[in-house]
Design an enzyme around this catalytic site. Structure first.
Site, PDB file in Angstrom:
ATOM      1  N   SER A   1       0.839  -1.208   0.000  1.00 11.43           N
ATOM      2  CA  SER A   1       0.000   0.000   0.000  1.00 11.43           C
ATOM      3  C   SER A   1       0.873   1.257   0.000  1.00 11.43           C
ATOM      4  O   SER A   1       0.516   2.279  -0.601  1.00 11.43           O
ATOM      5  CB  SER A   1      -0.950   0.022   1.204  1.00 11.43           C
ATOM      6  OG  SER A   1      -0.242  -0.089   2.416  1.00 11.43           O
ATOM      7  N   ASP A  48       4.152   1.102  11.356  1.00 10.64           N
ATOM      8  CA  ASP A  48       4.069  -0.362  11.532  1.00 10.64           C
ATOM      9  C   ASP A  48       5.174  -0.767  12.500  1.00 10.64           C
ATOM     10  O   ASP A  48       6.310  -0.319  12.361  1.00 10.64           O
ATOM     11  CB  ASP A  48       4.266  -1.063  10.171  1.00 10.64           C
ATOM     12  CG  ASP A  48       3.777  -2.509  10.186  1.00 10.64           C
ATOM     13  OD1 ASP A  48       4.098  -3.242  11.142  1.00 10.64           O
ATOM     14  OD2 ASP A  48       3.079  -2.893   9.243  1.00 10.64           O
ATOM     15  N   GLY A  53       4.467  -7.963  12.742  1.00  7.95           N
ATOM     16  CA  GLY A  53       3.355  -8.769  12.241  1.00  7.95           C
ATOM     17  C   GLY A  53       2.112  -8.671  13.103  1.00  7.95           C
ATOM     18  O   GLY A  53       2.199  -8.433  14.312  1.00  7.95           O
ATOM     19  N   SER A  96       0.784   1.616  17.039  1.00 13.11           N
ATOM     20  CA  SER A  96      -0.182   2.685  16.828  1.00 13.11           C
ATOM     21  C   SER A  96      -0.448   3.432  18.138  1.00 13.11           C
ATOM     22  O   SER A  96      -0.522   4.660  18.171  1.00 13.11           O
ATOM     23  CB  SER A  96      -1.463   2.034  16.288  1.00 13.11           C
ATOM     24  OG  SER A  96      -2.504   2.935  16.173  1.00 13.11           O
ATOM     25  N   HIS A 120      -6.264  -6.684  12.693  1.00 15.57           N
ATOM     26  CA  HIS A 120      -7.675  -6.873  12.356  1.00 15.57           C
ATOM     27  C   HIS A 120      -8.484  -7.434  13.524  1.00 15.57           C
ATOM     28  O   HIS A 120      -9.629  -7.842  13.343  1.00 15.57           O
ATOM     29  CB  HIS A 120      -7.809  -7.757  11.114  1.00 15.57           C
ATOM     30  CG  HIS A 120      -7.494  -7.021   9.836  1.00 15.57           C
ATOM     31  ND1 HIS A 120      -6.557  -6.004   9.780  1.00 15.57           N
ATOM     32  CD2 HIS A 120      -7.996  -7.121   8.589  1.00 15.57           C
ATOM     33  CE1 HIS A 120      -6.501  -5.553   8.538  1.00 15.57           C
ATOM     34  NE2 HIS A 120      -7.358  -6.211   7.795  1.00 15.57           N
ATOM     35  N   ASP A 127     -10.304  -3.847   3.968  1.00 21.37           N
ATOM     36  CA  ASP A 127     -10.922  -5.126   4.366  1.00 21.37           C
ATOM     37  C   ASP A 127     -12.313  -4.945   4.963  1.00 21.37           C
ATOM     38  O   ASP A 127     -12.632  -5.492   6.019  1.00 21.37           O
ATOM     39  CB  ASP A 127     -10.000  -5.904   5.326  1.00 21.37           C
ATOM     40  CG  ASP A 127      -8.656  -6.205   4.699  1.00 21.37           C
ATOM     41  OD1 ASP A 127      -8.627  -6.693   3.558  1.00 21.37           O
ATOM     42  OD2 ASP A 127      -7.618  -5.921   5.340  1.00 21.37           O
TER      43      ASP A 127
HETATM   44 MG    MG Z   1      -5.707  -5.296   4.523  1.00 19.58          MG
END
Ligand code: MG
Length: 203
Positions: free
Chosen positions: A45, A64, A68, A117, A137, A163
């Site tokens: 992205s 980030d 992971g 974050s 997520h 998503d």
């Molecule tokens: Mg995604």
């Protein structure tokens, strides 16, 4: 749209049409302030948003921790052994991310924030022209990202969320939940989506 790297050569989960939409949003937004993405992974992205901000002479903060998300950990569905630091026993997507930035000639336009974050958000004060949420997520992670970052978006700026699956059969519900929260907040107008990319504009 000018990309210096073939997106197919970068690991990640982003449809080319979603990428093009991100490019367009970023190119338009970057004239009014910095953009920020949450969840860079290997830079797929970042490739599109970075090229968009570069076209406008702007800048992208790419946040980030590079360890992971839940689903990338050893033994999980999206674990990738090539992104695992055996010495540390931890996931590490930073080397791949840096390679993408260098190959795409985006090092002058992308500021990597290698942290969580929550920690970055604790000190953040800069108004943003666009926020792209594609981090963890889980419901907790998505809620954190929405609550911490959406309030920094300038009037007229974009909130893009990846998503979005209105039908639970198609995917996890955390991104869709924060998309609905943004809609219900009265602070955003809903723009057309592109595939699973939800887009809103701050009023
Ligand atoms: Mg995604």
């Amino acid at each position: 749209m000018q990309l210096n790297v073939d997106p197919d050569q970068v690991k990640g989960f982003l449809d080319p049409l979603e990428g093009e939409r991100l490019y367009d949003l970023a190119q338009s937004a970057a004239q009014f302030g910095p953009c920020l993405e949450i969840g860079s992974y290997c830079g797929k992205s970042t490739l599109y948003i970075g090229a968009g901000v570069k076209a406008s002479g702007g800048v992208l903060f790419a946040l980030d921790h590079h360890r992971g998300s839940e689903e990338h950990q050893m033994g999980e569905l999206y674990h990738d052994p090539e992104l695992y630091d055996d010495t540390l026993g931890k996931m590490d997507s930073l080397p791949a991310f840096r390679r993408t930035l260098a190959n795409a000639e985006l090092e002058g336009h992308v500021i990597a924030l290698i942290t969580t974050s929550v920690l970055a958000g604790r000190y953040w004060q800069t108004p943003l022209s666009m926020v792209f949420i594609d981090g963890g997520h889980s419901m907790a992670a998505a809620l954190n990202d929405y609550r911490i970052w959406s309030r920094h978006i300038k009037p007229g700026g974009y909130l893009a969320i990846h998503d979005i699956f209105p039908d639970p059969k198609d995917g996890g519900q955390a991104p869709y939940s924060i998309y609905q929260l943004a809609q219900a907040s009265g602070q955003f107008e809903t723009l057309p989506s592109t595939q699973t990319l939800g887009v809103l504009r701050r009023l």
